[in-house]
Each structure stands twice: as structure tokens, then as C-alpha cells.
Design a protein around this motif. Structure first.
Motif, short mmCIF file in Angstrom:
data_model
loop_
_atom_site.label_atom_id
_atom_site.label_comp_id
_atom_site.label_asym_id
_atom_site.label_seq_id
_atom_site.Cartn_x
_atom_site.Cartn_y
_atom_site.Cartn_z
N ALA A 120 -6.94 59.74 2.55
CA ALA A 120 -5.98 60.83 2.41
C ALA A 120 -6.71 62.13 2.69
CB ALA A 120 -5.34 60.83 1.02
N PHE A 121 -5.97 63.22 2.70
CA PHE A 121 -6.60 64.51 2.99
C PHE A 121 -7.26 65.09 1.75
CE2 PHE A 121 -3.34 64.20 6.32
CZ PHE A 121 -4.17 64.37 7.43
N ALA A 122 -8.38 65.75 1.97
CA ALA A 122 -9.13 66.40 0.89
C ALA A 122 -8.35 67.62 0.39
CB ALA A 122 -10.51 66.81 1.38
N ARG A 123 -8.79 68.11 -0.78
CA ARG A 123 -8.24 69.32 -1.40
C ARG A 123 -6.77 69.16 -1.80
NH1 ARG A 123 -11.39 71.37 2.82
NH2 ARG A 123 -9.62 72.03 4.10
N ALA A 124 -6.38 67.91 -2.09
CA ALA A 124 -5.03 67.64 -2.59
C ALA A 124 -5.05 66.35 -3.40
CB ALA A 124 -4.04 67.52 -1.45
N GLU A 125 -4.21 66.29 -4.44
CA GLU A 125 -4.12 65.09 -5.26
C GLU A 125 -3.38 63.99 -4.49
OE1 GLU A 125 -5.28 64.41 -8.31
OE2 GLU A 125 -6.21 66.37 -8.65
N THR A 126 -3.90 62.76 -4.55
CA THR A 126 -3.28 61.62 -3.88
C THR A 126 -3.11 60.48 -4.86
OG1 THR A 126 -4.29 62.22 -1.76
CG2 THR A 126 -3.50 59.96 -2.00
N ALA A 127 -1.90 59.92 -4.93
CA ALA A 127 -1.64 58.76 -5.79
C ALA A 127 -2.20 57.52 -5.10
CB ALA A 127 -0.15 58.61 -6.04
N VAL A 128 -3.05 56.79 -5.81
CA VAL A 128 -3.75 55.63 -5.25
C VAL A 128 -3.59 54.44 -6.19
CG1 VAL A 128 -5.98 54.70 -4.52
CG2 VAL A 128 -5.43 57.10 -4.08
N SER A 129 -3.35 53.26 -5.63
CA SER A 129 -3.30 52.02 -6.41
C SER A 129 -4.55 51.20 -6.11
CB SER A 129 -2.05 51.20 -6.05
OG SER A 129 -0.88 51.86 -6.48
N VAL A 130 -5.30 50.87 -7.15
CA VAL A 130 -6.46 50.00 -7.04
C VAL A 130 -6.07 48.66 -7.64
CG1 VAL A 130 -8.88 49.66 -7.64
CG2 VAL A 130 -8.02 51.97 -7.24
N LEU A 131 -6.16 47.59 -6.83
CA LEU A 131 -5.75 46.27 -7.28
C LEU A 131 -6.97 45.44 -7.64
CD1 LEU A 131 -2.96 45.54 -4.65
CD2 LEU A 131 -2.77 46.63 -6.89
N LEU A 132 -6.93 44.80 -8.81
CA LEU A 132 -8.06 44.03 -9.33
C LEU A 132 -7.63 42.62 -9.69
CD1 LEU A 132 -9.41 46.70 -11.86
CD2 LEU A 132 -10.11 46.41 -9.49
N SER A 133 -8.53 41.66 -9.50
CA SER A 133 -8.31 40.31 -9.99
C SER A 133 -9.29 40.02 -11.10
CB SER A 133 -8.47 39.29 -8.85
OG SER A 133 -9.80 39.30 -8.36
N PHE A 134 -8.89 39.15 -12.02
CA PHE A 134 -9.73 38.78 -13.17
C PHE A 134 -10.21 40.04 -13.90
CE2 PHE A 134 -11.08 35.72 -9.68
CZ PHE A 134 -9.96 34.94 -9.84
N PRO A 162 -2.19 40.73 -8.57
CA PRO A 162 -3.35 41.26 -9.28
C PRO A 162 -3.01 42.52 -10.08
CG PRO A 162 -3.47 41.79 -6.95
CD PRO A 162 -2.31 40.86 -7.10
N MET A 163 -3.92 42.87 -10.99
CA MET A 163 -3.68 44.02 -11.85
C MET A 163 -3.72 45.32 -11.05
SD MET A 163 -3.27 45.61 -14.75
CE MET A 163 -3.43 44.30 -15.96
N GLU A 164 -2.70 46.16 -11.22
CA GLU A 164 -2.67 47.45 -10.54
C GLU A 164 -3.16 48.54 -11.49
OE1 GLU A 164 0.42 50.69 -8.53
OE2 GLU A 164 1.16 48.79 -9.34
N VAL A 165 -4.10 49.34 -11.00
CA VAL A 165 -4.58 50.51 -11.72
C VAL A 165 -4.14 51.73 -10.92
CG1 VAL A 165 -6.57 51.77 -12.60
CG2 VAL A 165 -6.54 49.27 -12.69
N ALA A 166 -3.29 52.57 -11.52
CA ALA A 166 -2.74 53.74 -10.84
C ALA A 166 -3.60 54.96 -11.12
CB ALA A 166 -1.30 53.98 -11.29
N LEU A 167 -4.10 55.58 -10.05
CA LEU A 167 -4.99 56.73 -10.18
C LEU A 167 -4.50 57.88 -9.33
CD1 LEU A 167 -8.38 54.83 -9.74
CD2 LEU A 167 -7.38 55.57 -11.91
N SER A 168 -4.98 59.08 -9.65
CA SER A 168 -4.76 60.26 -8.82
C SER A 168 -6.15 60.76 -8.42
CB SER A 168 -4.00 61.33 -9.61
OG SER A 168 -3.81 62.48 -8.81
N LEU A 169 -6.44 60.71 -7.11
CA LEU A 169 -7.77 61.06 -6.61
C LEU A 169 -7.71 62.33 -5.79
CD1 LEU A 169 -9.03 57.55 -5.39
CD2 LEU A 169 -9.29 58.60 -7.64
N SER A 170 -8.80 63.10 -5.86
CA SER A 170 -8.92 64.32 -5.06
C SER A 170 -10.39 64.62 -4.84
CB SER A 170 -8.23 65.51 -5.75
OG SER A 170 -8.89 65.82 -6.97
N SER A 171 -10.65 65.43 -3.82
CA SER A 171 -12.02 65.83 -3.51
C SER A 171 -11.98 67.12 -2.71
CB SER A 171 -12.74 64.74 -2.72
OG SER A 171 -14.01 65.19 -2.27
N GLU A 172 -12.86 68.03 -3.02
CA GLU A 172 -12.99 69.24 -2.22
C GLU A 172 -13.78 68.96 -0.95
OE1 GLU A 172 -11.59 72.28 -2.74
OE2 GLU A 172 -10.51 71.21 -4.32
#
Length: 376
Positions: free
Chosen positions: A154-168, A198-208
Motif C-alpha cells: 500500500a502507499f506510505a504515509r497513510a493508514e491501511t487495513a491489513v489482514s494477516v492470516l495464521l494457521s495453528f 485460518p485465523m485472521e488478525v486485523a491490523l492497521s499499518l502505516s509507515s513514513e
């Protein structure tokens, strides 16, 4: 005896394997046929199917298992089948037993979150010393594994909704998750674990900063101090794009007749303010279109669609060249040249008029090649 058909049911006596002649007779008639008597399997049953052979074994979970056995004495009664898991009796269901194969299902309820192997034994009460064996593996639910990250950029300098999927993962819905960025300290994200398999972990990621950033997920704030927590740390990476970079958003229209000669607009984000039409070329496959107009305020470049050289309909790739910077952009979709059809008048309004006075008539046409001016 029904509708001229007589059914005879008989029980064969124990005997040696091989062909046996069977005679069925009455006082006036008889019939002969050969019965192939197969030897009772001598060895242990062969497990032909054991599915699934592994699963998570959480408290209260139930796993349905299917089995198929060969070299297994056919059963005359389903009560003759015995199944145990670690010595504990399991109840078989959907039992289907024939000389060739015996099939059935059963449920297992195991609690082994750390993982391990469990012995499954199957036999018949007719031959208790002949046992079919299989091993079921409970997966270690304390070791998390990454399935995927969506989206992955995604583009930097903005919050992005991200799903991280995990097993076990070992997580449960609404659990607090801790995240570390670029090797820094872990920060809590309350309720980030959504659930599902799999387990969904919902995050909001950003970076300058622009580029690839390394992240880590953990169920605690200090994995280095907790061996059990350290087993559940899941590293993943995310790419942050430059929001100020020049990029093509799309174009319109998406198609035209092979005759071309109509206008097409290409939308460009962050178009340099000093771009002039002479510095821009749009490739339609092997044909070039020169730019007619540049609107640096809206980022719209206008071209005339070239005539398809061989008048062949089909899709062609589009490439935009900014000559001043030497950059080439491949447009996200192909452009479709359509087969040219004969033009036809579909309506004339009004359909009648006086020859003594002048007036205006409207003529509607279909399949007319594109024109830019009434003079065409």
C-alpha cells in the motif's frame, strides 16, 4: 416366489477355498452354478484410507475420520466391528462391509494442544487377533505459521487495513495481539484477532518511509522472556509504495472499432507539471499515438486512437512513454479493437416534411465510425 422368480437363501458351510458346485433342485427341476469360496484373510487388515490423519485437537473439538480396510473379513453385523483410540472405544457409523473392502466412519475427541501421535486400532470380533492400525497426529497449536498477508502492499504515509492470516495460531477471537515494526518494541492491538480458519488478525499499518518493512506478531509483549510465547511469533513483511510516484490509473474508452480516429483519455496520477504533448507517446501494440492535449491539473492525457493496421479486431497492450524522464508505464488493462460493422440508419425524425419550407431532421445511425467534427 414372486412374478415367476424364486429366491433361495442358504448358508454355506465352512470349507476350503476354491470353486464349489451348488445345486438347487425341486422334485421336478434343478439348476447348477459355481460358487467361488475365498479364503479368510490370514494377516492383519490393510488400511487403505485413513482421513484425515492429522488435525488440531482443541478442547471440545470433534474430528470425523473415514477408514477403508482391505484383507478384512466381511461382517454380517455392524456390532462385530471394534474401534479404539488410545485404548478408548470409538463408535463406528456408516459401516459398509463386503468381501473386497470394509468402510466406516467414527468421531474422535482428543485434547492435545501441544501436538502428538495417537494410536487407532480396528478389529472384528470374528478375528480378534487380526488388527488394523493407524496413527492420528494432533497438530501443535502453540506454533503459529503465516498463511498470507492481504493486501501485501500500500502507499506510505497513510493508514491501511491489513489482514494477516495464521494457521495453528493458538489465538482465539477478540484476543489482544502484539506487533513489532522493524525490530522495535512490541505494541498491543486489543481485539485484533478476528477468528476463522485460518485465523485472521486485523491490523492497521502505516509507515513514513517507502520500501519493505519487517513486522512481527506475538501473543505477548516480550517474547524474548517467554519461551511459550516465542514459539508463536510470526514474522511478515509489508511493502510501502511512494505516494508521490507517477502512476497510470486507467483509460477511457476501453474499446473502439478498428477504424479508430476517436479520442482516448489516459488518467495519470502525479503527472509532472512540465510535461508537454510532444513528450508523450501511447503505444497501441505496434502502432503509436501522439498526445494531443495535456491537462496537468487533472492528470488527463488525450490521444487519437490509431486505425488498426490490418483491420483485425482483438486486444492490444497499451504502453505510455514519458520521453522527458525516459519512463514507460504498462497500462493495467488491454485495449479492444472491435470488428467494423456496416453503418445503418435506425430512425429519421420527422419522417415527412413539406418541400416548400426548410426544417431540421434528426437521423440516428448505428455502427458509424467515430468522428470528431461534423465536417467528417
Amino acid at each position: 416366489n414372486a412374478a415367476g422368480v424364486t429366491t433361495v437363501v442358504f448358508v454355506t458351510a465352512a470349507g476350503a477355498a476354491g470353486s464349489a458346485e451348488v445345486r438347487v433342485s425341486t422334485s421336478t427341476k434343478q439348476v447348477l452354478f459355481t460358487l467361488d469360496q475365498v479364503a479368510v484373510p490370514a494377516g492383519n487388515p490393510a488400511v487403505r484410507l485413513f482421513s484425515p490423519s492429522s488435525a488440531e485437537c482443541r478442547p471440545g473439538s470433534l474430528t470425523a475420520v473415514s477408514m477403508r480396510l482391505g484383507a478384512f473379513r466381511s461382517l454380517s453385523d455392524t456390532a462385530q466391528l471394534r474401534v479404539t483410540v488410545d485404548g478408548v472405544t470409538a463408535v463406528p457409523r456408516k459401516v459398509s462391509s463386503f468381501m473386497v473392502e470394509t468402510r466406516f466412519e467414527f468421531d474422535m475427541s482428543l485434547e492435545d494442544v501441544d501436538g502428538g501421535e495417537h494410536a487407532v486400532r480396528v478389529w472384528s470380533t470374528l478375528d480378534v487377533d487380526k488388527v488394523g492400525e493407524a496413527t492420528f497426529e494432533c497438530l501443535d497449536t502453540t506454533i503459529a505459521a503465516l498463511v498470507g498477508v492481504f493486501p501485501s502492499k500500500a502507499f506510505a504515509r497513510a493508514e491501511t487495513a491489513v489482514s494477516v492470516l495464521l494457521s495453528f495460531s493458538g489465538y482465539s477471537a477478540s484476543d489482544t495481539v502484539y506487533i513489532s515494526s522493524a525490530g522495535g518494541a512490541y505494541e498491543s492491538r486489543a481485539g485484533a484477532a478476528v477468528g476463522g480458519v485460518p485465523m485472521e488478525v486485523a491490523l492497521s499499518l502505516s509507515s513514513e518511509a517507502v520500501g519493505v518493512v519487517a513486522f512481527s506478531l506475538a501473543p505477548c509483549a516480550a517474547p524474548a522472556d517467554d519461551a511459550a510465547c516465542a514459539k508463536k511469533v510470526v514474522p511478515f513483511s509489508f511493502t510501502f509504495l511512494d505516494p508521490d510516484s507517477v502512476r497510470v490509473l486507467g483509460f477511457f474508452p476501453l474499446s473502439e472499432y478498428v477504424s479508430g480516429r476517436t479520442k482516448i483519455d489516459v488518467q495519470v496520477k502525479n503527472l509532472p507539471a512540465d510535461v508537454v504533448p510532444a513528450q508523450v507517446i501511447l503505444n497501441f501494440g505496434a502502432s503509436n499515438a501522439t498526445c494531443e492535449r495535456v491537462d496537468t491539473t487533472t492528470g488527463v492525457l488525450t490521444f487519437e486512437i490509431p486505425t488498426e493496421p490490418t483491420a483485425t479486431p482483438g486486444a492490444v497492450p497499451l504502453r505510455l512513454h514519458l520521453l522527458a524522464s525516459g519512463r514507460t508505464f504498462h497500462l493495467p488493462k488491454t485495449f479492444d479493437y472491435l470488428e467494423k460493422k456496416a453503418a445503418a440508419i435506425t430512425s429519421v425524425s420527422p419522417s415527412k416534411a413539406s418541400i416548400r419550407t426548410s426544417g431540421t431532421a434528426r437521423v440516428a445511425l448505428s455502427n458509424l465510425p467515430g468522428t470528431d467534427a461534423a465536417s467528417d
